[in-house]
Scaffold this motif. Structure first.
Motif, PDB file in Angstrom:
ATOM      1  N   PRO A  59      -2.901  38.456  24.379  1.00  0.00           N
ATOM      2  CA  PRO A  59      -2.948  37.492  25.464  1.00  0.00           C
ATOM      3  C   PRO A  59      -3.836  36.302  25.155  1.00  0.00           C
ATOM      4  N   ALA A  60      -3.453  35.172  25.691  1.00  0.00           N
ATOM      5  CA  ALA A  60      -4.195  33.943  25.429  1.00  0.00           C
ATOM      6  C   ALA A  60      -5.595  33.985  26.000  1.00  0.00           C
ATOM      7  N   ALA A  61      -5.819  34.853  26.992  1.00  0.00           N
ATOM      8  CA  ALA A  61      -7.124  34.917  27.641  1.00  0.00           C
ATOM      9  C   ALA A  61      -8.169  35.645  26.816  1.00  0.00           C
ATOM     10  N   ALA A  62      -7.775  36.189  25.665  1.00  0.00           N
ATOM     11  CA  ALA A  62      -8.692  37.032  24.908  1.00  0.00           C
ATOM     12  C   ALA A  62      -9.985  36.312  24.554  1.00  0.00           C
ATOM     13  N   ALA A  63      -9.895  35.028  24.216  1.00  0.00           N
ATOM     14  CA  ALA A  63     -11.083  34.311  23.772  1.00  0.00           C
ATOM     15  C   ALA A  63     -12.115  34.163  24.876  1.00  0.00           C
ATOM     16  N   ALA A  64     -11.732  34.395  26.144  1.00  0.00           N
ATOM     17  CA  ALA A  64     -12.674  34.306  27.242  1.00  0.00           C
ATOM     18  C   ALA A  64     -13.216  35.673  27.629  1.00  0.00           C
ATOM     19  N   SER A  65     -12.822  36.714  26.914  1.00  0.00           N
ATOM     20  CA  SER A  65     -13.206  38.073  27.249  1.00  0.00           C
ATOM     21  C   SER A  65     -14.574  38.420  26.680  1.00  0.00           C
ATOM     22  N   ARG A  66     -15.115  39.527  27.206  1.00  0.00           N
ATOM     23  CA  ARG A  66     -16.390  40.036  26.713  1.00  0.00           C
ATOM     24  C   ARG A  66     -16.280  41.543  26.492  1.00  0.00           C
ATOM     25  N   LEU A  74     -16.605  37.952  16.886  1.00  0.00           N
ATOM     26  CA  LEU A  74     -17.424  38.421  17.998  1.00  0.00           C
ATOM     27  C   LEU A  74     -18.814  37.810  17.879  1.00  0.00           C
ATOM     28  N   TYR A  75     -19.418  37.531  19.027  1.00  0.00           N
ATOM     29  CA  TYR A  75     -20.777  36.992  19.052  1.00  0.00           C
ATOM     30  C   TYR A  75     -21.587  37.786  20.071  1.00  0.00           C
ATOM     31  N   GLN A  76     -22.609  38.477  19.590  1.00  0.00           N
ATOM     32  CA  GLN A  76     -23.459  39.296  20.460  1.00  0.00           C
ATOM     33  C   GLN A  76     -24.462  38.377  21.162  1.00  0.00           C
ATOM     34  N   ARG A  77     -24.081  37.958  22.350  1.00  0.00           N
ATOM     35  CA  ARG A  77     -24.863  36.975  23.091  1.00  0.00           C
ATOM     36  C   ARG A  77     -26.080  37.588  23.770  1.00  0.00           C
ATOM     37  N   VAL A  78     -25.947  38.811  24.254  1.00  0.00           N
ATOM     38  CA  VAL A  78     -27.047  39.502  24.930  1.00  0.00           C
ATOM     39  C   VAL A  78     -27.433  40.712  24.091  1.00  0.00           C
ATOM     40  N   VAL A 114     -16.153  40.102   0.807  1.00  0.00           N
ATOM     41  CA  VAL A 114     -16.245  41.546   1.039  1.00  0.00           C
ATOM     42  C   VAL A 114     -15.848  41.935   2.459  1.00  0.00           C
ATOM     43  N   ILE A 115     -15.402  40.981   3.269  1.00  0.00           N
ATOM     44  CA  ILE A 115     -14.881  41.284   4.599  1.00  0.00           C
ATOM     45  C   ILE A 115     -13.486  40.691   4.735  1.00  0.00           C
ATOM     46  N   GLY A 116     -12.681  41.327   5.599  1.00  0.00           N
ATOM     47  CA  GLY A 116     -11.292  40.940   5.734  1.00  0.00           C
ATOM     48  C   GLY A 116     -11.053  39.841   6.739  1.00  0.00           C
ATOM     49  N   ASN A 117      -9.784  39.526   6.926  1.00  0.00           N
ATOM     50  CA  ASN A 117      -9.362  38.431   7.791  1.00  0.00           C
ATOM     51  C   ASN A 117      -8.725  38.941   9.073  1.00  0.00           C
ATOM     52  N   SER A 118      -9.091  38.314  10.168  1.00  0.00           N
ATOM     53  CA  SER A 118      -8.425  38.531  11.440  1.00  0.00           C
ATOM     54  C   SER A 118      -7.027  37.923  11.388  1.00  0.00           C
ATOM     55  N   ARG A 119      -6.139  38.408  12.270  1.00  0.00           N
ATOM     56  CA  ARG A 119      -4.834  37.768  12.396  1.00  0.00           C
ATOM     57  C   ARG A 119      -4.945  36.414  13.092  1.00  0.00           C
ATOM     58  N   THR A 120      -6.062  36.184  13.756  1.00  0.00           N
ATOM     59  CA  THR A 120      -6.314  34.870  14.344  1.00  0.00           C
ATOM     60  C   THR A 120      -6.677  33.907  13.214  1.00  0.00           C
ATOM     61  N   PRO A 121      -5.919  32.843  13.016  1.00  0.00           N
ATOM     62  CA  PRO A 121      -6.158  31.951  11.882  1.00  0.00           C
ATOM     63  C   PRO A 121      -7.596  31.457  11.815  1.00  0.00           C
ATOM     64  N   GLY A 122      -8.150  31.509  10.608  1.00  0.00           N
ATOM     65  CA  GLY A 122      -9.490  30.985  10.374  1.00  0.00           C
ATOM     66  C   GLY A 122     -10.626  31.921  10.726  1.00  0.00           C
ATOM     67  N   ARG A 123     -10.294  33.119  11.199  1.00  0.00           N
ATOM     68  CA  ARG A 123     -11.336  34.060  11.602  1.00  0.00           C
ATOM     69  C   ARG A 123     -11.412  35.235  10.637  1.00  0.00           C
ATOM     70  N   VAL A 124     -12.628  35.733  10.425  1.00  0.00           N
ATOM     71  CA  VAL A 124     -12.856  36.870   9.533  1.00  0.00           C
ATOM     72  C   VAL A 124     -13.582  37.967  10.305  1.00  0.00           C
ATOM     73  N   TRP A 125     -13.648  39.156   9.701  1.00  0.00           N
ATOM     74  CA  TRP A 125     -14.284  40.284  10.386  1.00  0.00           C
ATOM     75  C   TRP A 125     -15.805  40.144  10.363  1.00  0.00           C
ATOM     76  N   ALA A 126     -16.292  39.173  11.102  1.00  0.00           N
ATOM     77  CA  ALA A 126     -17.731  38.946  11.254  1.00  0.00           C
ATOM     78  C   ALA A 126     -18.098  39.087  12.720  1.00  0.00           C
ATOM     79  N   TRP A 127     -18.932  40.075  13.015  1.00  0.00           N
ATOM     80  CA  TRP A 127     -19.499  40.262  14.348  1.00  0.00           C
ATOM     81  C   TRP A 127     -20.937  39.764  14.247  1.00  0.00           C
ATOM     82  N   GLN A 128     -21.172  38.583  14.767  1.00  0.00           N
ATOM     83  CA  GLN A 128     -22.471  37.938  14.624  1.00  0.00           C
ATOM     84  C   GLN A 128     -23.357  38.236  15.822  1.00  0.00           C
ATOM     85  N   THR A 129     -24.605  38.618  15.544  1.00  0.00           N
ATOM     86  CA  THR A 129     -25.591  38.754  16.605  1.00  0.00           C
ATOM     87  C   THR A 129     -26.382  37.461  16.751  1.00  0.00           C
TER      88      THR A 129
END
Length: 236
Positions: free
Chosen positions: A12-19, A199-203, A170-185
């Motif tokens: 779904p297009a709303a995914a980028a607004a999810s948490r 993913l961005y760990q905001r809290v 050493v990390i793979g690619n998301s199916r979302t163009p330009g994104r990689v498997w990086a979960w950043q804190t």
């Protein structure tokens, strides 16, 4: 980010607004997570360190199924050791340690019903230098890659280590163009967000900066930056 949309082959297009939330101490019931407005969880595919007993480590199949029934998504994360803990930081264990950690992570991931093509995010839960990355952590990731392959390997870390992992391949690619498997804190990131992270760990819940309560338990909160952030239901 729901299962129905994933089953139709169109995130779904709303995914980028999810948490998503992440937590270790307890298995928070799915209905509490839904009621709090979150789309899903990042949950551990690792055991508790010696002397600890975390209720959400590792994720179990019954718990994972309860989350899926509630329409919540799941992303897998591995962290066993911790700085100053009863086991050393995982990335210090070298190539052989990476091999062992990847095998453990994949066994727990698949036992819980995790997708066969889904990534596992492996944690560097401290601030490290470029030299430490190149001489120590990179070898651990190479060991992980030897078991899972690059495409099923992700990283949890501050912005610099996320960048180094992407540059060193050493990390793979998301199916979302330009994104990689990086979960950043947000920790060690200086208010910067990597443009390729999923993913961005905001809290980050700490004693001095508590996180929100969900079902009575404190959690960390993560912004979803890509429609495909490695959730199981997109990677059967």
């Amino acid at each position: 980010m729901g299962a129905a949309a994933a089953g139709a082959g169109s995130p779904p297009a709303a995914a980028a607004a999810s948490r998503l939330i992440d937590y270790a101490a307890h298995q928070i019931p799915a209905h509490h997570i839904r009621a709090a407005g979150y789309a899903g969880v990042v949950n551990y595919v690792s055991l508790s360190r010696p002397g600890t007993s975390f209720g959400a480590k590792p994720i179990t199949r019954p718990y994972a199924e309860s989350l899926a029934r509630a329409g919540l998504v799941i992303v897998s994360n591995y962290q066993y050791g911790k700085p100053g803990g009863s086991a050393p930081s995982d990335f210090t264990r070298g190539f052989a340690g990476g091999v062992a950690d990847a095998r453990t992570a994949w066994q727990l991931h698949t036992a819980a019903g995790g997708g066969r093509s889904a990534p596992v995010f492996f944690s560097i839960d401290e601030d490290i230098s470029r030299d430490t990355w190149s001489s120590v952590a990179l070898q651990w990731f190479r060991g992980i890659n030897s078991v899972l392959g690059v495409q099923r390997t992700g990283i949890y870390a501050g912005i610099d280590a996320c960048h180094w992992a992407a540059v060193d391949g050493v990390i793979g690619n998301s199916r979302t163009p330009g994104r990689v498997w990086a979960w950043q804190t947000k920790a060690w990131s200086g208010n910067r967000i990597h443009p390729n992270a999923v993913l961005y760990q905001r809290v980050v819940a700490t004693a001095s900066n508590p996180g929100p309560l969900v079902g009575g338990y404190e959690v960390d909160v993560n912004d979803v930056l890509a429609q495909d952030c490695g959730q199981w239901n997109l990677h059967p």
